[in-house]
Design a protein around this motif. Structure first.
Motif, short mmCIF file in Angstrom:
data_model
loop_
_atom_site.label_atom_id
_atom_site.label_comp_id
_atom_site.label_asym_id
_atom_site.label_seq_id
_atom_site.Cartn_x
_atom_site.Cartn_y
_atom_site.Cartn_z
N LEU A 284 11.48 14.88 46.87
CA LEU A 284 10.52 15.18 47.80
C LEU A 284 10.64 13.49 49.09
N GLY A 285 11.82 12.84 49.31
CA GLY A 285 12.12 11.64 49.21
C GLY A 285 11.92 12.67 51.11
N GLN A 286 12.98 13.42 51.45
CA GLN A 286 13.04 14.27 52.85
C GLN A 286 12.34 15.42 52.76
N LEU A 287 11.66 16.43 53.78
CA LEU A 287 10.67 17.44 53.94
C LEU A 287 11.31 18.24 54.73
N ARG A 288 11.52 19.03 55.04
CA ARG A 288 12.16 20.21 55.62
C ARG A 288 11.34 21.65 55.97
N VAL A 289 11.74 22.22 57.08
CA VAL A 289 10.56 23.72 56.85
C VAL A 289 12.08 24.60 57.19
N ARG A 290 12.23 25.72 56.41
CA ARG A 290 12.82 26.47 56.39
C ARG A 290 11.55 27.44 57.44
N ALA A 291 11.65 27.96 58.98
CA ALA A 291 11.16 28.75 59.69
C ALA A 291 12.11 29.80 59.88
N GLU A 292 11.43 30.80 60.81
CA GLU A 292 11.82 32.26 60.94
C GLU A 292 11.94 32.64 61.87
N PHE A 293 12.03 33.00 63.65
CA PHE A 293 11.55 33.15 64.44
C PHE A 293 12.43 34.96 64.95
N GLU A 294 12.00 35.73 65.41
CA GLU A 294 12.05 37.20 66.25
C GLU A 294 13.66 37.25 67.15
N GLU A 295 14.48 37.85 66.66
CA GLU A 295 15.49 38.61 67.25
C GLU A 295 15.14 37.78 68.83
N ARG A 296 13.94 38.26 69.61
CA ARG A 296 14.37 37.93 70.72
C ARG A 296 14.11 36.66 71.12
#
Length: 386
Positions: A284-296
């Motif tokens: 937990l010393g460093q956090l990140r975000v796993r995001a999802e974007f559309e094909e467009r």
């Protein structure tokens, strides 16, 4: 005749009254309705004027909010849902062998280091087998040492390399047992640090001696081993297998971090299962975000891009980050998936975003991710510097 005339007169009067009602009443209602609707029409036609009607006020405020939303959405090049996770990822650790849980040494939010014992399964059978095989190895070693070594230094170097590797593996086993004992005693400070260092040094020594043995066995002209050497090698192999079986009754921390979940209870029977994790560990010393974007949005996302993360739990606050990784191909959505995938499901582009600094966000939280235009990101930097 007079009666007939009166009847005609009454019918004529009734007809006139009916015509009057049919003509004047609709005009009266339509004019009243027009008078009621006129202020609302004037208000919608003139956005700046005020209105006394509730409907007109709500309509004006709604249009203003929609316009503000449109203006704000123009500041982002792309947006998509995301989930917060440790920068190291959430490592799910499962049982390597079936058995009854004998001890649970850590709990949720406890700090662990790589190799620390978290859960111990029942190991009485393995411990008894190791004792028996250790005695067998000692007997086989005395028998081998009582025989003469083959002529030449090659056979002597091989025997020395085998002995060194066996001693290193035994030292590593004892170092792990000592570390487990220290952790079960809830020791801290120098004692725990020394036990951890001993395991690390023992692991390095084993790797060095394995490399030395491979080198000794690869020499050309090496004589065949004697019967005593073969018997000792077999006994040592059985002892190593028993020690490995004992190690499979230990659930150790795969990395240095924090215990995010613990699903083991003393007395439960655990079994290897890809669905059920005994523990979940992450840094937990460093956090990140796993995001999802559309094909467009495929052509709008790149490494190093500035991102803004927002959460419903912290309304009004923006958390900045940087795109660190973009998936090389599209894949099925993992964030919004709740059941079996359908034929009309759309594949998405997975993007990892490293958050800057310490944030109050927690692993598992759902967030919204907005990617900035390059021009906007460049304009924001001087503003922050000033």
């Amino acid at each position: 005749m007079p009666k007939a005339d009166n009847s005609l007169m009454m019918l004529a009067v009734a007809a006139l009254v009916a015509l009057g009602v049919g003509y004047y009443v609709p005009r009266t209602f339509s004019s009243s309705r027009a008078q009621i609707e006129t202020p609302a029409s004037q208000t919608s036609a003139k956005p700046g004027t005020s209105s006394t009607t509730t409907g007109s006020t709500s309509s004006t405020s709604t249009n203003g909010a929609a316009a503000g939303k449109t203006a704000r959405s123009g500041a982002w090049v792309a947006s998509g849902p995301g989930r917060v996770e440790p920068a190291s990822g959430e490592v799910r650790v499962g049982a390597q062998a079936p058995g009854r849980v004998a001890e649970v040494l850590v709990g949720v939010n406890d700090k662990v280091q790589a190799g620390d014992l978290m859960v111990r399964l029942d190991d009485e059978d393995q411990q008894a087998r190791i004792l028996a095989l250790s005695a067998e190895v000692s007997v086989r070693k005395r028998e081998r040492d009582s025989t003469e070594v083959a002529q030449g230094n090659l056979a002597r170097d091989r025997r020395t390399a085998e002995d060194n590797l066996s001693n290193a593996e035994r030292s590593l086993y004892l170092a792990r047992e000592e570390l487990d004992r220290v952790m079960r005693a809830k020791a801290t400070g120098d004692e725990l640090d020394k036990a951890r260092d001993a395991v690390v040094k023992g692991r390095d020594k084993v790797e060095q001696n394995r490399a030395a043995l491979r080198k000794a066995l690869a020499v050309e002209g090496l004589p065949a081993p004697s019967r005593g050497e073969v018997a000792l090698t077999a006994a040592r192999a059985e002892l190593s297998a028993a020690e490995a079986a004992l190690e499979r009754t230990r659930v150790r921390a795969p990395l240095t971090g924090t215990v995010l979940a613990m699903n083991a209870r003393v007395g439960e029977v655990m079994a290897p299962s890809p669905e059920l994790a005994v523990a979940v560990v992450g840094n937990l010393g460093q956090l990140r975000v796993r995001a999802e974007f559309e094909e467009r949005d495929l052509g709008k996302v790149r490494d190093g891009q500035i991102a803004v993360v927002r959460s419903d739990a912290f309304q009004g606050r923006d958390f900045e980050g940087t795109v660190s990784s973009v998936a090389p191909s599209l894949a099925a959505s993992k964030i919004g998936q709740r059941g079996s995938r359908k034929m009309n499901d759309v594949d998405v582009l997975e993007v990892l975003i490293n958050l800057r600094g310490q944030t109050p966000l927690l692993p598992g939280m759902r967030v919204d991710v907005f990617l900035k235009h390059d021009a906007q990101a460049a304009a924001d930097q001087p503003a922050k510097a000033n």
